[in-house]
Structure formats: structure tokens, C-alpha cells
Design a protein around this motif. Sequence first.
Motif, short mmCIF file in Angstrom:
data_model
loop_
_atom_site.label_atom_id
_atom_site.label_comp_id
_atom_site.label_asym_id
_atom_site.label_seq_id
_atom_site.Cartn_x
_atom_site.Cartn_y
_atom_site.Cartn_z
N GLU A 14 74.85 6.93 65.89
CA GLU A 14 75.19 6.12 67.07
C GLU A 14 75.00 6.91 68.36
O GLU A 14 74.61 6.35 69.39
CB GLU A 14 76.62 5.62 66.96
N TRP A 15 75.27 8.20 68.34
CA TRP A 15 75.17 9.02 69.55
C TRP A 15 73.72 9.18 69.98
O TRP A 15 73.42 9.15 71.17
CB TRP A 15 75.83 10.39 69.33
N GLU A 16 72.82 9.37 69.03
CA GLU A 16 71.39 9.51 69.35
C GLU A 16 70.83 8.21 69.94
O GLU A 16 70.06 8.23 70.89
CB GLU A 16 70.60 9.90 68.10
N VAL A 17 71.22 7.08 69.36
CA VAL A 17 70.74 5.79 69.85
C VAL A 17 71.29 5.51 71.25
O VAL A 17 70.57 5.06 72.13
CB VAL A 17 71.12 4.66 68.86
N THR A 18 72.58 5.83 71.46
CA THR A 18 73.18 5.65 72.79
C THR A 18 72.44 6.49 73.83
O THR A 18 72.10 6.00 74.90
CB THR A 18 74.67 6.03 72.77
N THR A 19 72.19 7.75 73.51
CA THR A 19 71.50 8.64 74.44
C THR A 19 70.09 8.12 74.74
O THR A 19 69.66 8.14 75.90
CB THR A 19 71.41 10.06 73.85
N ALA A 20 69.39 7.62 73.73
CA ALA A 20 68.03 7.11 73.95
C ALA A 20 68.03 5.89 74.85
O ALA A 20 67.21 5.79 75.77
CB ALA A 20 67.38 6.78 72.61
N ILE A 21 68.95 4.93 74.62
CA ILE A 21 69.00 3.73 75.46
C ILE A 21 69.37 4.09 76.89
O ILE A 21 68.79 3.58 77.84
CB ILE A 21 69.99 2.71 74.87
N VAL A 22 70.32 5.00 77.04
CA VAL A 22 70.75 5.41 78.38
C VAL A 22 69.62 6.10 79.13
O VAL A 22 69.35 5.80 80.30
CB VAL A 22 71.99 6.33 78.27
N ASN A 23 68.92 7.02 78.47
CA ASN A 23 67.85 7.77 79.14
C ASN A 23 66.61 6.94 79.41
O ASN A 23 65.89 7.19 80.37
CB ASN A 23 67.48 9.01 78.32
N GLN A 24 66.33 5.94 78.57
CA GLN A 24 65.11 5.14 78.75
C GLN A 24 65.29 3.98 79.71
O GLN A 24 64.35 3.61 80.40
CB GLN A 24 64.65 4.59 77.40
N VAL A 25 66.49 3.38 79.74
CA VAL A 25 66.64 2.15 80.51
C VAL A 25 67.82 2.17 81.47
O VAL A 25 67.66 1.96 82.67
CB VAL A 25 66.81 0.93 79.55
N LEU A 26 69.01 2.43 80.97
CA LEU A 26 70.22 2.19 81.77
C LEU A 26 70.43 3.12 82.94
O LEU A 26 70.81 2.69 84.02
CB LEU A 26 71.46 2.24 80.86
N HIS A 27 70.23 4.42 82.75
CA HIS A 27 70.58 5.37 83.81
C HIS A 27 69.37 5.96 84.52
O HIS A 27 69.48 7.01 85.16
CB HIS A 27 71.44 6.49 83.23
N VAL A 28 68.25 5.30 84.45
CA VAL A 28 67.07 5.74 85.19
C VAL A 28 67.32 5.43 86.66
O VAL A 28 67.66 4.31 87.03
CB VAL A 28 65.80 5.01 84.69
N CYS A 29 67.18 6.44 87.51
CA CYS A 29 67.47 6.25 88.94
C CYS A 29 66.21 6.56 89.73
O CYS A 29 65.66 7.64 89.60
CB CYS A 29 68.60 7.16 89.36
#
Length: 127
Positions: A14-29
Amino acid sequence: MESSMRNVDFKANEWEVTTAIVNQVLHVCPGHFVTGPKERLPDLKVRLNKSPAGGVGNHGSGTFTMTTSEGKRFQSISRASDLRPSEGEKAPVHPQRKPGRTVLELGRVPFVESDDAKGRARRISTL
């Protein structure tokens, strides 16, 4: 809003998937969710379906939950983006119609980095 995903690597947690979604889509600034460095980061909760064979690993599918407004925005852009929550194929994301209690919780609490949350979960499980 809860969404289901498929084609997740069987060895991913779950942690790897969370990190991937965050880095690819959610927290891109700057991006669709974060427009400035001082803006609050959106939170999400990932759950992977356990493997029917038991042991470590997942079934290759799971769900993730976001607040309703962020979930709708994510659905509109996820069709156009190549979301790869772990090593492997593109993971299709589909909305689910089940409301959950987690949505209210995600709107109230700030985002915690995956490494910090993983360490906290490990310490709690050892108690």
C-alpha cells in the motif's frame, strides 16, 4: 470518493502504491491539485486486495479513497494520464458508488508522507 484500480504489481504494498500516485498525479506542483508550494496537499487512502493464496502480496487490484471534490477531479484527468501505481502496466481506475466514512476523515487530516505512515504502522503493530 472511492475508486477501484487493476493491474497493480503483485509484490507492491500500500505504501509503494500511495507514493506512486502522489508523485505522479496528486502532488505535482504546479498541477491539477496543487498550484503553489504553500497549498495543502490532498490526502488519499489506498487499500490493496489480499492475495487468495495468503502470504505477502496482493491480488493485483485495490481501491483508493479521496475526498469527493478531489475524487471527481482525479476521475476527469485519470482517463488522459498514464497512472502506473507500481512497476508494470498502466492501471485503469474506475469510480465506485459506495460512500465511505474514510472520505470525511481525509478532508480533516493533513497528508502524511508514506515513509512516516509506514513507520507509524510498524510501531503500532509491534505493540
